[in-house]
Every structure is written in structure tokens, then in C-alpha cells.
Design a protein around this motif. Structure first.
Motif, mmCIF file in Angstrom:
data_model
loop_
_atom_site.group_PDB
_atom_site.id
_atom_site.type_symbol
_atom_site.label_atom_id
_atom_site.label_comp_id
_atom_site.label_asym_id
_atom_site.label_seq_id
_atom_site.Cartn_x
_atom_site.Cartn_y
_atom_site.Cartn_z
ATOM 1 N N UNK A 1 15.691 123.046 -39.087
ATOM 2 C CA UNK A 1 15.573 121.669 -38.583
ATOM 3 C C UNK A 1 16.401 121.431 -37.331
ATOM 4 N N UNK A 2 17.385 122.294 -37.072
ATOM 5 C CA UNK A 2 18.259 122.114 -35.909
ATOM 6 C C UNK A 2 17.478 122.292 -34.617
ATOM 7 N N UNK B 1 33.556 111.564 -32.417
ATOM 8 C CA UNK B 1 34.038 111.010 -31.144
ATOM 9 C C UNK B 1 33.251 111.592 -29.984
ATOM 10 N N UNK B 2 33.000 112.895 -30.041
ATOM 11 C CA UNK B 2 32.194 113.550 -29.009
ATOM 12 C C UNK B 2 30.779 112.992 -28.995
ATOM 13 N N UNK B 3 30.175 112.859 -30.168
ATOM 14 C CA UNK B 3 28.797 112.377 -30.246
ATOM 15 C C UNK B 3 28.654 110.976 -29.660
ATOM 16 N N UNK B 4 29.594 110.099 -29.986
ATOM 17 C CA UNK B 4 29.529 108.736 -29.441
ATOM 18 C C UNK B 4 29.723 108.759 -27.929
ATOM 19 N N UNK B 5 30.628 109.609 -27.437
ATOM 20 C CA UNK B 5 30.864 109.717 -26.003
ATOM 21 C C UNK B 5 29.602 110.185 -25.271
ATOM 22 N N UNK B 6 28.810 111.033 -25.934
ATOM 23 C CA UNK B 6 27.592 111.578 -25.323
ATOM 24 C C UNK B 6 26.376 110.690 -25.538
ATOM 25 N N UNK B 7 26.530 109.592 -26.272
ATOM 26 C CA UNK B 7 25.402 108.694 -26.508
ATOM 27 C C UNK B 7 24.414 109.188 -27.550
ATOM 28 N N UNK B 8 24.855 110.057 -28.436
ATOM 29 C CA UNK B 8 23.997 110.570 -29.502
ATOM 30 C C UNK B 8 23.641 109.443 -30.462
ATOM 31 N N UNK B 9 22.387 109.438 -30.922
ATOM 32 C CA UNK B 9 21.958 108.422 -31.889
ATOM 33 C C UNK B 9 21.656 109.009 -33.263
ATOM 34 N N UNK B 10 21.377 110.333 -33.305
ATOM 35 C CA UNK B 10 21.043 110.993 -34.566
ATOM 36 C C UNK B 10 21.775 112.330 -34.650
ATOM 37 N N UNK B 11 22.293 112.627 -35.845
ATOM 38 C CA UNK B 11 22.984 113.890 -36.067
ATOM 39 C C UNK B 11 22.571 114.471 -37.413
ATOM 40 N N UNK B 12 22.724 115.769 -37.539
ATOM 41 C CA UNK B 12 22.446 116.431 -38.806
ATOM 42 C C UNK B 12 23.505 117.496 -39.046
ATOM 43 N N UNK B 13 23.724 117.805 -40.316
ATOM 44 C CA UNK B 13 24.735 118.790 -40.682
ATOM 45 C C UNK B 13 24.340 119.407 -42.014
ATOM 46 N N UNK B 14 24.780 120.634 -42.262
ATOM 47 C CA UNK B 14 24.617 121.226 -43.589
ATOM 48 C C UNK B 14 25.996 121.478 -44.167
ATOM 49 N N UNK C 1 18.625 120.740 -51.206
ATOM 50 C CA UNK C 1 17.912 122.001 -50.994
ATOM 51 C C UNK C 1 18.048 122.872 -52.233
ATOM 52 N N UNK C 2 16.932 123.371 -52.724
ATOM 53 C CA UNK C 2 16.953 124.259 -53.886
ATOM 54 C C UNK C 2 17.590 125.592 -53.510
ATOM 55 N N UNK C 3 18.312 126.169 -54.469
ATOM 56 C CA UNK C 3 18.879 127.489 -54.236
ATOM 57 C C UNK C 3 20.344 127.448 -53.861
ATOM 58 N N UNK C 4 20.760 128.477 -53.134
ATOM 59 C CA UNK C 4 22.166 128.689 -52.822
ATOM 60 C C UNK C 4 22.604 127.941 -51.564
ATOM 61 N N UNK C 5 23.894 128.081 -51.262
ATOM 62 C CA UNK C 5 24.429 127.530 -50.005
ATOM 63 C C UNK C 5 23.751 128.184 -48.816
ATOM 64 N N UNK C 6 23.401 129.477 -48.936
ATOM 65 C CA UNK C 6 22.706 130.166 -47.851
ATOM 66 C C UNK C 6 21.319 129.571 -47.622
ATOM 67 N N UNK C 7 20.657 129.179 -48.692
ATOM 68 C CA UNK C 7 19.343 128.536 -48.562
ATOM 69 C C UNK C 7 19.473 127.194 -47.834
ATOM 70 N N UNK C 8 20.566 126.484 -48.112
ATOM 71 C CA UNK C 8 20.809 125.214 -47.434
ATOM 72 C C UNK C 8 21.022 125.424 -45.947
ATOM 73 N N UNK C 9 21.805 126.439 -45.594
ATOM 74 C CA UNK C 9 22.032 126.753 -44.182
ATOM 75 C C UNK C 9 20.725 127.103 -43.491
ATOM 76 N N UNK C 10 19.882 127.890 -44.173
ATOM 77 C CA UNK C 10 18.603 128.289 -43.587
ATOM 78 C C UNK C 10 17.709 127.076 -43.345
#
Length: 380
Positions: free
Chosen positions: A178-179, A105-118, A164-173
């Protein structure tokens, strides 16, 4: 919409800036805003998390909401003092829908077109669904070992999945590298504090569904701690508004193969020390170095609670016991029930100081246990 403020140095950031971390390295929280819910008006409102709109940092967008929230609160068949809150019945089958709905809801309100998450899975599926509904392109970084059911959900909602290869920590890294791309919102359920304010509606619902009273103990699975911190926000606000007399004690549960917060609690540390990420069936809480670990420990201690861990064997047994009650949940969702079972049966390590404290919390006269994610997400 309230701005963001650094929890370490106090620097403020406009929410429109898409900031997700302070330049000093500190984590961001939502700046103070009026949060008192009109309790008298609640009976006439729709049964969704948006019924607590006065306590939320953004107004509902009818084009995005899926009616998320207000999951059933039912008695446990096995333990008379325990109530089970069924957040695995939310639209994408996990409690992460609460925060994802607010962030989308926040992203649409701000006009965001692309988002990423881990994500380890559930946050990714929730973000994929709600950002897809908002018409926003979404990329989800996940460990390559993520459950196939969760990957199928993300792709079904149109998300681009980066394994992402490896652990959850590797995914966060990998995600942190990319953030910060111009115009791309890092819609992190850990770093973006608007997510926590969506999750806190879980605590408001417990209060309302229990006849506007809070239980003695609320048990929560904890990895990155979004549910725990959301509950702490809700309970603090309810007490501050005079709508509840006292805070429940928070008893957090980790997987013994990856339990940095339990170890920090036992050692009296203010912040966790990163541990080796051991293999566990409770993939959703296998977080070796939780970024909000300091806040999690402070919140638990402020309520007089504690943090314990359970083995995969205990978790698997609890999952089966819940299935026998008609409740099919993923392993991560079974850790809290496993902890209650250990406390009732007195099968915990009596030499462990956190377990000695937890035993009384988990066998109190009123206990709420969340069931956060559906079993088909991790059917094995």
C-alpha cells in the motif's frame, strides 16, 4: 530540514519527496547536518526531548509536542549497578512517542494530509496520537493478534486500523504493497530515518541524567532495532562532540522464539537470515527479518556488544519481578531485565558464545535498562 541519503548507493532524496526507500532497494538515512548540543544551555531548557534541538533534524512544533521525553532514570531495587529508564511513562505509554513526535512534526511541516504505518502495536498507537494531533489522517496496519489495549488506543486517537491475518511479516508485506500512494506519507518507524533521530534523544537523556556520563552497558530489546540504532546515533554524536569519553557497549535482547539477530551474531554474519516467526509474548520484537538488520549488527559490534535471547518463561518471571518493584510493563519491556537476571544468576547457556560475552556486559558496574511499554498495553 536535511534530506535523505541511501545507505547503499549514496543517492540523495529531498525530504519533501516523501521517499522511504531508494530505487536501488537500499534503506535511507538522514544526510549529515550539524548536531552538536550546547551542553551549557541545557539546565535552562524544558524537560522534553526537544531540549536537544541542535541534534534534531527538525524544529519543535508547539502545536504537536506533548512534552514527550525526559523520562525518569531510577535505580533498580534488585540490582545495585542497574538503572531503569521509564519510557513507559511517555504520553502514549511507550518510547515510540519519541520518533512519532518528530515524524508528525515533519509531516505537518510538509503539508501532508494522509499517512500510513505498519506496527506490532506501540508504533501504531504513537503515530495515531501524534498524527491525530497534527490533523493528519492516519491508517495503521497491524497483525490481527495485536493486543486489544493497543488497538483501542489507536482507534481512540482516530486512526483507521487495518487488521492483517498472519504474522508481523505479513503485516509489513501488506503495508509495503500500500505504500507509495501519491500524497500519502509512509510514516514507517523502520524505514523513515527521521524516526530514529527522535528515538536517539533516549541516549542523550541517559548521558545528561547520569551527570553527563555514559554507563558501561546499555541493554535494549531488539526487533526492528529502532531503539538500538537511536542509542547508537546518540552515543556516537556525544563522543564525536567531545561530550562523552567512550561509547557504552550495546547488549541487545531478543525473544528466543524469534531471534534472527542473535543467530546472525553467533554465526558471525554481517546480515541476519530470516527465521520462522515463533509465537512469543514479547510481540513487539517478534520480527523475523528486520530490514535494518545489517545496520543493527554493525552498530552492536562497533561498541563491543553482543545479542542474546531469553525465553517467554524468563520474560514472564522478569515482568512479575518488575511489578513487585512497582513497575508494570508489557512483556516486550521485560526481556532486558530477564537477561540481566539470567546473567546475575548464571542461568544462561554457557555453550552459547553470545551469552558468554553478554554475561560480563550485563553485570558491569553501570548498566542502563529501558522499560519501554506500559503493562496495560498487554495485561495478560
Amino acid at each position: 530540514m536535511p534530506d535523505l541519503v541511501c545507505s547503499e548507493c549514496g543517492t540523495s532524496y529531498p525530504v519533501e519527496s516523501l521517499a522511504w526507500r531508494c530505487t536501488c532497494g537500499g534503506l535511507l538515512d538522514v544526510a549529515e547536518f550539524a548536531r552538536t548540543v550546547d551542553a551549557a544551555a541545557l539546565p535552562g531548557r524544558a524537560p522534553s526531548l526537544w531540549r536537544y534541538f541542535e541534534a534534531l533534524p527538525i524544529e519543535v512544533d508547539p502545536a504537536i509536542t506533548l512534552g514527550e521525553g525526559f523520562s525518569p532514570l531510577i535505580p533498580s531495587r534488585a540490582f545495585a549497578p542497574v538503572q531503569l529508564k521509564l519510557d513507559f511513562l511517555l504520553p502514549t505509554l511507550s518510547f515510540k512517542d519519541r520518533g512519532a513526535a518528530v515524524l508528525a512534526t515533519l509531516a505537518r511541516r510538509l503539508g501532508v494530509t494522509d499517512a500510513m504505518v505498519d506496527s506490532s502495536g506501540n508504533a501504531g498507537t504513537a503515530m495515531a496520537a501524534y498524527f491525530g494531533r497534527a490533523g493528519i489522517r492516519c491508517t495503521v496496519y497491524v497483525p490481527e493478534a495485536t493486543s486489544p489495549g493497543k488497538l483501542a488506543q489507536m482507534r481512540a486517537h482516530g486512526a483507521t486500523v487495518e487488521l492483517v491475518s498472519g504474522s508481523r511479516a505479513d503485516t509489513s508485506a501488506a503495508a509495503l504493497q500500500a505504500a507509495g500512494q501519491p500524497g500519502v506519507m509512509y510514516a514507517s518507524h523502520v524505514y523513515h530515518p527521521y524516526f530514529l533521530h527522535g528515538v536517539k534523544t533516549y541516549g542523550y537523556e541517559i548521558w545528561e541524567q547520569r551527570g553527563r556520563s555514559l554507563p558501561e552497558t546499555v541493554v535494549v530489546p531488539v526487533g526492528n532495532g529502532t531503539m538500538l540504532l537511536g542509542c547508537y546515533l546518540a552515543f556516537s554524536e556525544l563522543v564525536a562532540a567531545g561530550l562523552a569519553e567512550r561509547m557504552p557497549r550495546l547488549c541487545a535482547v531478543q525473544a528466543s522464539a524469534c531471534s534472527p539477530l542473535e543467530q546472525a551474531m553467533a554465526q558471525g554474519l554481517d546480515a541476519p537470515v530470516a527465521v520462522e516467526n515463533g509465537a512469543t509474548i514479547a510481540e513487539g520484537i517478534a520480527i523475523a527479518a528486520p530490514p535494518r538488520g545489517k545496520q543493527i549488527l554493525a552498530a552492536v559490534r562497533a561498541t563491543g556488544g553482543t545479542i542474546v535471547s531469553v525465553t517467554d518463561q524468563q520474560t514472564a518471571a522478569a515482568r512479575q519481578e518488575l511489578a513487585d518493584e512497582g513497575l508494570f510493563v508489557e512483556p516486550t519491556s521485560a526481556v532486558c531485565f530477564a537477561a540481566v537476571r539470567a546473567a546475575v544468576d548464571q542461568t544462561f547457556d554457557s555453550a552459547n558464545p553470545t551469552w558468554m560475552r553478554a554475561a560480563s556486559l550485563l553485570t558491569a558496574e553501570s548498566v542502563v535498562v529501558p522499560l519501554c511499554g506500559a503493562g496495560l498495553k498487554s495485561p495478560a
